[in-house]
Design a protein around this motif. Structure first.
Motif, short mmCIF file in Angstrom:
data_model
loop_
_atom_site.label_atom_id
_atom_site.label_comp_id
_atom_site.label_asym_id
_atom_site.label_seq_id
_atom_site.Cartn_x
_atom_site.Cartn_y
_atom_site.Cartn_z
N GLU A 18 1.83 -13.79 1.10
CA GLU A 18 0.91 -12.69 0.82
C GLU A 18 0.69 -12.49 -0.68
O GLU A 18 -0.35 -12.01 -1.10
N GLU A 19 1.70 -12.87 -1.46
CA GLU A 19 1.65 -12.57 -2.89
C GLU A 19 0.84 -13.62 -3.67
O GLU A 19 0.39 -13.36 -4.78
N GLU A 20 0.69 -14.79 -3.10
CA GLU A 20 0.14 -15.92 -3.86
C GLU A 20 -1.16 -16.45 -3.23
O GLU A 20 -1.24 -16.55 -2.01
N PRO B 10 2.95 -6.57 4.30
CA PRO B 10 2.39 -6.76 5.64
C PRO B 10 3.17 -7.84 6.38
O PRO B 10 3.83 -8.67 5.74
N CYS B 11 3.11 -7.82 7.69
CA CYS B 11 3.74 -8.91 8.44
C CYS B 11 2.92 -10.17 8.20
O CYS B 11 1.83 -10.11 7.66
N SER B 12 3.47 -11.30 8.63
CA SER B 12 2.82 -12.58 8.30
C SER B 12 2.12 -13.16 9.50
O SER B 12 2.00 -14.37 9.62
N GLY B 13 1.67 -12.29 10.40
CA GLY B 13 1.07 -12.78 11.64
C GLY B 13 -0.05 -13.78 11.41
O GLY B 13 -0.94 -13.55 10.60
N ARG B 23 -2.94 -7.33 6.57
CA ARG B 23 -2.87 -8.02 5.28
C ARG B 23 -4.03 -7.56 4.38
O ARG B 23 -3.85 -7.29 3.20
N GLN B 24 -5.23 -7.46 4.96
CA GLN B 24 -6.38 -7.06 4.13
C GLN B 24 -6.25 -5.61 3.68
O GLN B 24 -6.66 -5.27 2.57
N ALA B 64 5.92 -0.91 5.21
CA ALA B 64 5.80 -2.09 6.08
C ALA B 64 4.60 -1.91 6.99
O ALA B 64 4.42 -0.86 7.61
N ILE B 65 3.76 -2.94 7.05
CA ILE B 65 2.57 -2.89 7.92
C ILE B 65 2.68 -4.04 8.92
O ILE B 65 2.58 -5.22 8.53
N ASP B 66 2.86 -3.72 10.17
CA ASP B 66 3.01 -4.76 11.18
C ASP B 66 1.79 -4.90 12.06
O ASP B 66 1.14 -3.91 12.39
#
Ligand code: SF4
Ligand code: SF4
Lengths: 150, 137
Positions: A18-20, B10-13, B23-24, B64-66
């Motif tokens: 997310e950071e990169e 954010p989670c990495s879904g 994420r956005q 934390a955003i899931d």
């Protein structure tokens, strides 16, 4: 005597990144491979499920060969897979690839534009090459699908 | 000592459009709404138990955003040493706002973008309250 059945799927695991900007390229390239270039044989998993998920999720790399796609040299997808699940069958470090391709432009992590998408497509093709070599080496019980036109 | 920040993680879904929305919304908050106060970090570093990332979690405020009920971001933050000060699930917002359904993982569509805006505005307000030392909603 036990017979080893070949897996029908390959796991392609992206780092979260997310950071990169390279992390965003990693996630999007993996989705492109799943949706457009090798649908049906490519599966993925949300990376943090290794820690948050159940043992089934940790078994992931024991059931299918895994290709790790990482945004940078920290190699979070590769190392998490190796830590919780097993060896990876292939790994990509996007930052190293960009260096190799001579890309030193400023890239956006949040709003990928034309350049970011072009690089994402190139990375997707690198993943496809790795999937096809696994098939050619007989690691998967499947044949490469016909590629869609770009 | 460096000033404390708010890390929005954010989670990495990768398989759910709700994760793309999370994420956005994170990027909207840390890059546009509260760029001086908030930042993000790669959740995968926490999965990997990276000491630097764990320290950031312990020394700063965390949101934390899931994407879904598996709560990967919240659980990975907790495993790093402390629960997040604020935790939300995009799917809860989607239940509340049934007319805003993100389209797909790679392209969340117009409704998805509206959901991003709604979540990020609410988050920015909550973070402001948190930074002022007030009660959270
Ligand atoms: S490999 Fe690099 S970009 Fe990807 S999650 Fe780890 S630190 Fe972030
Ligand atoms: S919370 Fe849900 S969408 Fe997000 S990474 Fe975990 S499983 Fe995937």
């Amino acid at each position: 005597m036990t017979m080893r059945t070949k897996p029908k799927f390959v796991g392609v695991l992206s780092c979260s990144g997310e950071e990169e900007p390279e992390g965003t390229i990693a996630r999007n390239a993996v989705r492109l491979v799943m949706e457009k270039y090798r649908p049906g044989i490519t599966v993925s998993l949300c990376l943090p499920l290794y820690l948050a998920g159940d043992s089934g999720e940790r078994e992931f790399a024991k059931l299918a060969p895994v290709i790790a796609v990482d945004g940078c040299e920290k190699a979070c997808a590769k190392l998490s897979t190796e830590k919780y699940s097993g060896k990876v069958s292939g790994a990509i470090d996007i930052r190293a690839l960009l260096r190799e391709w001579g890309v030193d432009d400023h890239l956006s992590r949040s709003r990928p534009g034309e350049l970011e998408w072009e690089l994402t497509e190139r990375v997707a093709q690198e993943i496809v090459k790795k999937i096809d070599s696994l098939i050619q080496e007989g690691e998967l019980a499947t044949k490469p699908e016909k590629e869609e036109a770009n | 000592m460096p000033e404390r920040k708010v890390y929005v993680i954010p989670c990495s879904g990768i398989g759910k459009a709700s994760a793309s929305v999370g994420r956005q919304a994170t990027y909207r908050v840390v890059e546009e709404l509260l760029p001086e106060k908030a930042d993000t970090m790669c959740l995968a570093l926490l999965t990997l138990e990276d000491p630097g990332a764990q320290e950031k979690v312990r020394e700063n405020w965390v949101v934390a955003i899931d994407g879904c009920a598996k709560d990967c971001a919240r659980k990975n933050v907790e495993a790093a040493g402390k629960p997040p000060e604020i935790a939300h699930r995009v799917q809860d917002y989607m239940k509340k706002h049934k007319n805003l359904k993100p389209q797909a993982v790679l392209d969340i569509g117009e409704e998805g973008k509206k959901l991003v805006e709604l979540i990020s505005q609410e988050l920015a307000e909550e973070i402001d309250v948190l930074l002022k030392g007030g009660e959270r909603k």
